[in-house]
Design a protein around this motif. Structure first.
Motif, PDB file in Angstrom:
ATOM      1  N   ARG A 112       0.790  -1.267  -0.024  1.00  0.00           N
ATOM      2  CA  ARG A 112       0.047   0.054  -0.134  1.00  0.00           C
ATOM      3  C   ARG A 112       0.857   1.114  -0.031  1.00  0.00           C
ATOM      4  O   ARG A 112       1.690   1.394   0.839  1.00  0.00           O
ATOM      5  N   VAL A 113       0.630   1.882  -1.077  1.00  0.00           N
ATOM      6  CA  VAL A 113       1.454   3.478  -0.829  1.00  0.00           C
ATOM      7  C   VAL A 113       0.498   4.517  -0.459  1.00  0.00           C
ATOM      8  O   VAL A 113      -0.660   4.560  -1.047  1.00  0.00           O
ATOM      9  N   PRO A 114       0.885   5.197   0.520  1.00  0.00           N
ATOM     10  CA  PRO A 114      -0.098   6.163   0.973  1.00  0.00           C
ATOM     11  C   PRO A 114      -0.308   7.276   0.098  1.00  0.00           C
ATOM     12  O   PRO A 114       0.395   7.799  -0.868  1.00  0.00           O
ATOM     13  N   PRO A 115      -1.363   7.730  -0.132  1.00  0.00           N
ATOM     14  CA  PRO A 115      -1.991   8.652  -0.888  1.00  0.00           C
ATOM     15  C   PRO A 115      -1.561  10.119  -0.945  1.00  0.00           C
ATOM     16  O   PRO A 115      -1.082  10.510   0.393  1.00  0.00           O
ATOM     17  N   PRO A 116      -1.137  11.099  -1.788  1.00  0.00           N
ATOM     18  CA  PRO A 116      -0.215  12.075  -1.399  1.00  0.00           C
ATOM     19  C   PRO A 116      -1.357  13.059  -1.027  1.00  0.00           C
ATOM     20  O   PRO A 116      -2.609  12.951  -0.789  1.00  0.00           O
ATOM     21  N   ALA A 117      -0.639  13.976   0.150  1.00  0.00           N
ATOM     22  CA  ALA A 117      -1.585  15.005   0.792  1.00  0.00           C
ATOM     23  C   ALA A 117      -2.335  15.831  -0.162  1.00  0.00           C
ATOM     24  O   ALA A 117      -1.855  16.330  -1.084  1.00  0.00           O
ATOM     25  N   ARG A 118      -3.739  16.056   0.088  1.00  0.00           N
ATOM     26  CA  ARG A 118      -4.324  16.897  -0.759  1.00  0.00           C
ATOM     27  C   ARG A 118      -4.139  18.172  -0.517  1.00  0.00           C
ATOM     28  O   ARG A 118      -3.832  18.523   0.583  1.00  0.00           O
ATOM     29  N   THR A 119      -4.575  18.915  -1.519  1.00  0.00           N
ATOM     30  CA  THR A 119      -4.342  20.655  -1.304  1.00  0.00           C
ATOM     31  C   THR A 119      -5.733  21.046  -1.035  1.00  0.00           C
ATOM     32  O   THR A 119      -6.354  21.240  -2.172  1.00  0.00           O
ATOM     33  N   PRO A 120      -6.148  21.625   0.222  1.00  0.00           N
ATOM     34  CA  PRO A 120      -7.439  21.993   0.590  1.00  0.00           C
ATOM     35  C   PRO A 120      -7.588  23.391  -0.323  1.00  0.00           C
ATOM     36  O   PRO A 120      -6.578  24.236  -0.612  1.00  0.00           O
ATOM     37  N   THR A 121      -8.799  23.830  -0.384  1.00  0.00           N
ATOM     38  CA  THR A 121      -8.983  25.139  -0.925  1.00  0.00           C
ATOM     39  C   THR A 121      -9.793  26.024   0.230  1.00  0.00           C
ATOM     40  O   THR A 121     -10.054  27.310  -0.046  1.00  0.00           O
ATOM     41  N   SER A 122     -10.380  25.230   1.291  1.00  0.00           N
ATOM     42  CA  SER A 122     -11.024  26.346   2.669  1.00  0.00           C
ATOM     43  C   SER A 122     -10.600  25.656   3.649  1.00  0.00           C
ATOM     44  O   SER A 122     -10.010  24.454   3.916  1.00  0.00           O
ATOM     45  N   ILE A 123     -10.663  26.550   4.808  1.00  0.00           N
ATOM     46  CA  ILE A 123     -10.274  26.216   6.124  1.00  0.00           C
ATOM     47  C   ILE A 123     -11.409  26.314   7.026  1.00  0.00           C
ATOM     48  O   ILE A 123     -11.919  26.992   7.425  1.00  0.00           O
ATOM     49  N   PRO A 124     -11.992  24.770   7.581  1.00  0.00           N
ATOM     50  CA  PRO A 124     -13.247  25.036   8.527  1.00  0.00           C
ATOM     51  C   PRO A 124     -12.768  25.283   9.863  1.00  0.00           C
ATOM     52  O   PRO A 124     -11.449  25.288  10.178  1.00  0.00           O
ATOM     53  N   ASP A 125     -13.743  25.458  10.562  1.00  0.00           N
ATOM     54  CA  ASP A 125     -13.410  25.586  11.847  1.00  0.00           C
ATOM     55  C   ASP A 125     -12.621  24.299  12.675  1.00  0.00           C
ATOM     56  O   ASP A 125     -11.840  24.659  13.543  1.00  0.00           O
ATOM     57  N   SER A 126     -13.080  23.237  12.106  1.00  0.00           N
ATOM     58  CA  SER A 126     -12.521  22.122  12.718  1.00  0.00           C
ATOM     59  C   SER A 126     -11.370  21.788  12.435  1.00  0.00           C
ATOM     60  O   SER A 126     -10.644  20.838  13.166  1.00  0.00           O
ATOM     61  N   ALA A 127     -10.377  22.649  11.477  1.00  0.00           N
ATOM     62  CA  ALA A 127      -9.081  22.420  11.498  1.00  0.00           C
ATOM     63  C   ALA A 127      -8.197  23.026  12.787  1.00  0.00           C
ATOM     64  O   ALA A 127      -7.250  22.812  12.587  1.00  0.00           O
ATOM     65  N   PHE A 128      -8.941  23.779  13.490  1.00  0.00           N
ATOM     66  CA  PHE A 128      -8.255  24.474  14.621  1.00  0.00           C
ATOM     67  C   PHE A 128      -8.471  23.657  15.889  1.00  0.00           C
ATOM     68  O   PHE A 128      -9.575  22.987  16.087  1.00  0.00           O
ATOM     69  N   PHE A 129      -7.468  23.287  16.491  1.00  0.00           N
ATOM     70  CA  PHE A 129      -7.558  22.407  17.753  1.00  0.00           C
ATOM     71  C   PHE A 129      -8.230  23.118  19.179  1.00  0.00           C
ATOM     72  O   PHE A 129      -8.676  24.544  18.867  1.00  0.00           O
ATOM     73  N   ALA A 130      -8.645  22.092  19.841  1.00  0.00           N
ATOM     74  CA  ALA A 130      -9.376  22.707  20.696  1.00  0.00           C
ATOM     75  C   ALA A 130      -8.440  22.445  22.114  1.00  0.00           C
ATOM     76  O   ALA A 130      -7.653  21.655  22.306  1.00  0.00           O
ATOM     77  N   LEU A 131      -8.474  23.502  22.909  1.00  0.00           N
ATOM     78  CA  LEU A 131      -7.539  23.575  24.061  1.00  0.00           C
ATOM     79  C   LEU A 131      -8.094  22.252  25.204  1.00  0.00           C
ATOM     80  O   LEU A 131      -9.148  21.784  24.977  1.00  0.00           O
ATOM     81  N   ALA A 132      -6.870  21.759  25.704  1.00  0.00           N
ATOM     82  CA  ALA A 132      -7.316  20.614  26.836  1.00  0.00           C
ATOM     83  C   ALA A 132      -8.235  21.376  27.705  1.00  0.00           C
ATOM     84  O   ALA A 132      -7.974  22.479  28.204  1.00  0.00           O
ATOM     85  N   ALA A 133      -8.871  20.550  28.561  1.00  0.00           N
ATOM     86  CA  ALA A 133     -10.002  21.040  29.574  1.00  0.00           C
ATOM     87  C   ALA A 133      -9.144  21.694  30.793  1.00  0.00           C
ATOM     88  O   ALA A 133      -9.835  22.827  31.199  1.00  0.00           O
ATOM     89  N   ALA A 134      -7.965  21.366  30.946  1.00  0.00           N
ATOM     90  CA  ALA A 134      -7.207  22.160  31.972  1.00  0.00           C
ATOM     91  C   ALA A 134      -6.732  23.540  31.664  1.00  0.00           C
ATOM     92  O   ALA A 134      -6.453  24.255  32.555  1.00  0.00           O
ATOM     93  N   ASN A 135      -6.725  23.729  30.350  1.00  0.00           N
ATOM     94  CA  ASN A 135      -6.399  24.861  30.027  1.00  0.00           C
ATOM     95  C   ASN A 135      -7.386  25.789  29.093  1.00  0.00           C
ATOM     96  O   ASN A 135      -7.159  26.983  28.975  1.00  0.00           O
ATOM     97  N   ASP A 136      -8.620  25.526  29.304  1.00  0.00           N
ATOM     98  CA  ASP A 136      -9.654  26.125  28.901  1.00  0.00           C
ATOM     99  C   ASP A 136     -10.097  27.219  29.792  1.00  0.00           C
ATOM    100  O   ASP A 136     -10.576  26.906  30.944  1.00  0.00           O
ATOM    101  N   THR A 137      -9.881  28.539  29.398  1.00  0.00           N
ATOM    102  CA  THR A 137     -10.615  29.445  30.424  1.00  0.00           C
ATOM    103  C   THR A 137     -12.103  29.751  30.182  1.00  0.00           C
ATOM    104  O   THR A 137     -12.596  30.491  31.042  1.00  0.00           O
ATOM    105  N   GLY A 138     -12.673  29.073  29.198  1.00  0.00           N
ATOM    106  CA  GLY A 138     -14.063  29.377  29.156  1.00  0.00           C
ATOM    107  C   GLY A 138     -14.445  30.564  28.198  1.00  0.00           C
ATOM    108  O   GLY A 138     -15.782  30.876  27.816  1.00  0.00           O
ATOM    109  N   ALA A 139     -13.576  31.337  27.858  1.00  0.00           N
ATOM    110  CA  ALA A 139     -13.808  32.590  26.893  1.00  0.00           C
ATOM    111  C   ALA A 139     -13.870  32.036  25.506  1.00  0.00           C
ATOM    112  O   ALA A 139     -14.710  32.982  24.786  1.00  0.00           O
ATOM    113  N   GLY A 140     -13.345  31.004  25.073  1.00  0.00           N
ATOM    114  CA  GLY A 140     -13.409  30.900  23.674  1.00  0.00           C
ATOM    115  C   GLY A 140     -12.472  31.327  22.802  1.00  0.00           C
ATOM    116  O   GLY A 140     -11.825  32.232  23.209  1.00  0.00           O
TER     117      GLY A 140
END
Length: 304
Positions: A112-140
């Protein structure tokens, strides 16, 4: 023959026609011949039975496909004849049927040959990481406009080759901070999509910009930049520090503050975590390292 039987035979011969009765020796030879004849007939009979059996077996073996008794269904078929050819025979170039499965060469079709990484054209909110619960201030987090990198003597690494870019600010606290306390730091977090092949060039330009701008004057403040070792994040990463004086709003400088910046490339995507502190605070490198790993995981999940 006994004497009594011979005498008796002679007396009988005298009372009958001598020509109608055979001599005793002839009688004995006649009896022996009959015995031999019977034995010969027995041998011939046995030979005839054996010959008939052999002929029948030969008839079965030489019969056509409709009458031939084939091997059991699970008997492997004999190998087909190999035509004469000057090229190496299969036995010399490939394993035979009796070779074990562990000795068979690996099949390239199953690799199996891994497929090449695709080049996206948009950036959804899900592409950004979420803080760990211990580091979340609740402010968002708050999305908006802003710089992706601190000023580096006017350099703008990769700015002309971007396809899409999003920026957000993320306040965070350190683990164990009391509830309701002010944040311990603030990230300027960005994700940038570059044209094919331009993301790696952008990181090279960033390294050069930091090297060529070890110090700069920003208003009344002198800031110094320095590259730091960084590995194990994405396909490649750049880490540098921005060091300057800490100033109280109503007073002069009271110390030194260090802010860390890490740029990580994954395919044609670059994400930057720029720690800007909170009210003059410095962020531990361990916190930036943990959030950098979370950022890489979120982008890889997005690009799957």
């Amino acid at each position: 023959m006994s004497r009594e039987l011979t005498g008796f035979y002679r007396s009988l011969a005298e009372d009958t026609d001598p020509r109608g009765l055979a001599a005793p020796d002839m009688v004995r030879r006649y009896a022996d011949r009959r015995a031999r004849t019977r034995a010969a007939l027995g041998v011939l009979t046995a030979a005839a039975l054996v010959g008939g059996t052999a002929v029948g077996a030969q008839f079965v073996l030489t019969a056509g496909p409709a009458t031939r008794v084939g091997p059991p269904a699970d008997t492997p078929a004999p190998p087909s004849p190999v035509p004469s050819d000057p090229t190496p025979t299969p036995s010399a170039t490939s394993p035979g049927p009796s070779r074990s499965a562990s000795q068979q060469p690996p099949s390239t079709s199953s690799t199996r040959v891994p497929p090449p990484a695709r080049t996206p054209t948009s950036i959804p909110d899900s592409a950004f990481f979420a803080l760990a619960a211990a580091n979340d201030t609740g402010a968002g987090a708050r999305f908006g406009e802003g710089q992706v990198l601190p000023a580096l003597c006017g350099a703008e690494p990769g700015a002309s080759r971007t396809v899409r870019q999003r920026v957000r600010t993320v306040p965070f606290k350190l683990a164990g901070a009391p509830e309701g306390s002010i944040p311990d730091g603030l990230y300027q977090h960005s994700i940038t999509i570059y044209r094919d092949g331009a993301a790696a060039d952008a990181l090279d330009e960033l390294r050069d910009a930091v090297r060529e701008c070890p110090q700069q004057q920003l208003g009344d403040v002198i800031r110094r930049q320095k590259l730091l070792p960084s590995s194990g994040y994405g396909e490649e990463s750049v880490l540098f520090e921005v060091r300057g004086p800490y100033q109280v709003p109503d007073g002069g400088p009271t110390g030194e503050v260090v802010h860390l910046v890490r740029a990580i490339r994954i395919g044609s995507v670059v994400t930057v975590l720029w720690d800007q502190g909170w009210e003059g605070s410095s962020t531990p490198k361990s916190q930036l390292d943990a959030d950098s790993r979370r950022a890489v995981t979120a982008i890889r999940d997005w690009l799957r």
